[in-house]
Design a protein around this motif. Structure first.
Motif, PDB file in Angstrom:
ATOM      1  N   ALA A   1       0.834  -1.211   0.000  1.00 15.01           N
ATOM      2  CA  ALA A   1       0.000   0.000   0.000  1.00 15.01           C
ATOM      3  C   ALA A   1       0.864   1.254   0.000  1.00 15.01           C
ATOM      4  O   ALA A   1       2.022   1.220   0.426  1.00 15.01           O
ATOM      5  CB  ALA A   1      -0.907   0.002   1.233  1.00 15.01           C
ATOM      6  N   GLU A   2       0.274   2.366  -0.477  1.00 20.39           N
ATOM      7  CA  GLU A   2       0.998   3.652  -0.414  1.00 20.39           C
ATOM      8  C   GLU A   2       0.989   4.190   1.007  1.00 20.39           C
ATOM      9  O   GLU A   2       1.947   4.775   1.475  1.00 20.39           O
ATOM     10  CB  GLU A   2       0.319   4.691  -1.329  1.00 20.39           C
ATOM     11  CG  GLU A   2       0.627   4.513  -2.784  1.00 20.39           C
ATOM     12  CD  GLU A   2      -0.071   5.560  -3.644  1.00 20.39           C
ATOM     13  OE1 GLU A   2      -0.654   6.527  -3.115  1.00 20.39           O
ATOM     14  OE2 GLU A   2      -0.033   5.381  -4.874  1.00 20.39           O
ATOM     15  N   ILE A   3      -0.167   4.037   1.687  1.00 23.41           N
ATOM     16  CA  ILE A   3      -0.317   4.632   3.009  1.00 23.41           C
ATOM     17  C   ILE A   3      -1.217   3.756   3.885  1.00 23.41           C
ATOM     18  O   ILE A   3      -2.158   3.133   3.386  1.00 23.41           O
ATOM     19  CB  ILE A   3      -0.898   6.080   2.898  1.00 23.41           C
ATOM     20  CG1 ILE A   3      -1.035   6.732   4.276  1.00 23.41           C
ATOM     21  CG2 ILE A   3      -2.225   6.126   2.158  1.00 23.41           C
ATOM     22  CD1 ILE A   3      -1.340   8.223   4.247  1.00 23.41           C
ATOM     23  N   ALA A   4      -0.896   3.721   5.178  1.00 20.81           N
ATOM     24  CA  ALA A   4      -1.739   3.027   6.159  1.00 20.81           C
ATOM     25  C   ALA A   4      -2.144   4.056   7.215  1.00 20.81           C
ATOM     26  O   ALA A   4      -1.305   4.853   7.648  1.00 20.81           O
ATOM     27  CB  ALA A   4      -0.976   1.875   6.800  1.00 20.81           C
ATOM     28  N   VAL A   5      -3.411   4.048   7.596  1.00 22.41           N
ATOM     29  CA  VAL A   5      -3.927   5.076   8.506  1.00 22.41           C
ATOM     30  C   VAL A   5      -4.712   4.438   9.643  1.00 22.41           C
ATOM     31  O   VAL A   5      -5.560   3.567   9.413  1.00 22.41           O
ATOM     32  CB  VAL A   5      -4.883   6.040   7.759  1.00 22.41           C
ATOM     33  CG1 VAL A   5      -5.232   7.234   8.646  1.00 22.41           C
ATOM     34  CG2 VAL A   5      -4.293   6.512   6.444  1.00 22.41           C
ATOM     35  N   VAL A   6      -4.437   4.910  10.867  1.00 19.36           N
ATOM     36  CA  VAL A   6      -5.264   4.490  12.015  1.00 19.36           C
ATOM     37  C   VAL A   6      -6.074   5.703  12.482  1.00 19.36           C
ATOM     38  O   VAL A   6      -5.574   6.828  12.480  1.00 19.36           O
ATOM     39  CB  VAL A   6      -4.413   3.987  13.211  1.00 19.36           C
ATOM     40  CG1 VAL A   6      -4.109   2.520  13.072  1.00 19.36           C
ATOM     41  CG2 VAL A   6      -3.146   4.801  13.397  1.00 19.36           C
ATOM     42  N   ALA A   7      -7.321   5.452  12.888  1.00 21.89           N
ATOM     43  CA  ALA A   7      -8.171   6.560  13.357  1.00 21.89           C
ATOM     44  C   ALA A   7      -7.691   7.067  14.716  1.00 21.89           C
ATOM     45  O   ALA A   7      -7.700   8.268  14.990  1.00 21.89           O
ATOM     46  CB  ALA A   7      -9.627   6.095  13.445  1.00 21.89           C
ATOM     47  N   ASP A   8      -7.234   6.146  15.544  1.00 21.53           N
ATOM     48  CA  ASP A   8      -6.807   6.500  16.900  1.00 21.53           C
ATOM     49  C   ASP A   8      -5.407   7.127  16.867  1.00 21.53           C
ATOM     50  O   ASP A   8      -4.420   6.442  16.566  1.00 21.53           O
ATOM     51  CB  ASP A   8      -6.810   5.217  17.745  1.00 21.53           C
ATOM     52  CG  ASP A   8      -6.485   5.507  19.199  1.00 21.53           C
ATOM     53  OD1 ASP A   8      -5.858   6.544  19.493  1.00 21.53           O
ATOM     54  OD2 ASP A   8      -6.856   4.673  20.038  1.00 21.53           O
TER      55      ASP A   8
END
Ligand code: NDP
Length: 399
Positions: A63-70
């Protein structure tokens, strides 16, 4: 299973983002992408707190980017991705930014009203969206669909029932449709007495007889609120009136839903109860790709059964229909009250049947306010959550 070359998507790999990648829908989506990496190029993957799984998925899929909401998870996500070249980000805005990145398809697999903003962000860029997150349509159906229209976004329903309807609905001639028949498995308490339901444990409520899903939707299936939410979802997704949507219990979950036409014909979509089929439909649309879903063996199944839902043991169905009929903020209030009540049941603070009792009371104590903006939705959602928590604390806990 080998890949049939005839079924390969003919164009370049599709770019794809998966919101809620670490959940049940998300993992099934990732599984399909992993099986046919030549078809897909992953842009963004998101989660709430499950850093370990998210980082692993991001590395595997490149993936290009991984994001967590917390936001508290940012440091550990950055560490888990170190050396990979994959960007890490955190926070609600970062999830929305991920949804904003251009892709051919975006899977909306976040659970609950938390999925609304990112899904709307994707809608506003005119995206093609695999919509699993039904709560965004329940909480903000009119606004959401107005944005879909304004931005020419494409919604591909991933909920198996709505995906089935989507496949057999005559969108060219909607006046030929008489009714939609939403099928329901009936959940783990289909044949239980009210007394048994009153004493139901979390473990029993989570033990869905057919589908393996996330925690919240499993409890929703046990109360049949899931079907209530799906009723509202169907109302917004398809050009029919509320009275044209029927619910039919079908314990085998082989017929995923049906559309009845004015000439008496009924068209259905069938398949094994495996979410990878509707997910693959959205991922590959307008093409189809092979999936490892077990093939339907009707001779082996032999019997398909049907029954009317029991409105007395499953009052959630009535609550959903009435909320939609009342309109305004009502469905949003129901959704918010349900999210809180389900969590309180999972935390052991209220009984199983209290879930719908709480919702009934919150609805009775709330005005029907109009919803003209997203701020109205947020306000109704916040109010209902506050009311529900207070009600549970004052009247239901420790009973
Ligand atoms: P899960 O609980 O299994 O997964 C939810 C996903 O959303 C996880 O990736 C989770 O991250 C993430 N998430 C949770 N809270 C937040 C938040 N506040 N902000 C951002 N991300 C968050 O849910 P399901 O996959 O079961 O369901 C997802 C949606 O799809 C629901 O709306 C459900 O009704 C619908 N659906 C699900 C089906 C199924 O088979 N499961 C079938 C049909 C519809 P983390 O893992 O870090 O907590």
């Amino acid at each position: 299973m080998g890949v049939n070359p005839q079924l390969k998507i003919s164009t370049n790999p599709k770019t794809v983002t998966v919101l809620g990648a670490t959940g049940s829908v998300g993992c099934n989506t990732v599984d399909l992408i992993e099986r046919t990496p030549e078809h897909f190029q992953v842009i963004a993957l998101t989660a709430n707190t499950n850093v370990a799984l998210l980082a692993q998925q991001a590395r595997t899929l490149g993936a290009e980017i991984a994001v967590v909401a917390d936001e508290g998870c940012y440091g550990s996500l950055k560490d888990a991705l170190s050396g990979s070249g994959i960007e890490a980000a955190a926070g609600e805005q970062a999830i929305a930014d991920a949804a904003q990145r251009p892709t051919d398809i975006i899977m909306a697999g976040i659970v609950g009203a938390a999925g609304l903003e990112p899904a709307l962000t994707a809608v506003r860029r005119g995206a093609t969206i695999g919509l699993a997150n039904k709560e965004c349509l329940v909480a903000a159906g009119d606004l959401f669909m107005a944005e879909v229209k304004a931005h020419k976004a494409t919604l591909l329903p991933v909920d198996s029932e709505h995906n089935a309807i989507y496949q057999v609905f005559d969108f060219e001639h909607p006046h030929r449709v008489e009714k939609i028949i939403l099928t329901a498995s009936g959940g783990p308490f289909r044949t239980s007495s009210k007394q048994q339901m009153e004493a139901a444990t979390v473990e029993q409520a989570l033990a869905h007889p057919v589908w393996k899903m996330g925690t919240k939707i499993s409890i929703d299936s046990a109360t049949m609120m899931n079907k209530g939410l799906e009723l509202i979802e169907a109302y917004y997704l398809f050009p029919v009136e509320l009275d044209q949507i029927e619910i039919l219990v079908h314990p085998q979950s082989v017929i995923h839903s049906m559309v009845g036409y004015v000439d008496g014909s009924v068209l259905a979509q069938l398949g094994s109860p495996d979410m990878r089929t509707p997910i693959s439909y959205a991922l590959a649309w307008p093409d189809r790709i092979e999936t490892p879903s077990p093939r339907l063996d009707l001779a082996d199944i032999a019997t398909l059964t049907f029954e009317a839902p029991d409105m007395e043991r499953f009052p959630a169905l009535k609550l959903a229909r009435e909320s939609l009929r009342a309109g305004g903020c009502r469905p949003c209030v129901l959704n918010a009250a349900n999210e809180i009540a389900v969590q309180e049941f999972l935390d052991g603070n209220i009984g199983f049947l209290d879930i719908t009792r709480v919702e009934e009371q919150v609805l009775a104590d709330s005005d029907v306010r109009p919803v003209n903006s997203l701020e109205d939705v947020h306000e109704a959602d916040r109010d209902a959550r506050r009311k529900t928590s207070a009600l549970i604390k004052s009247q239901f806990m420790g009973r």
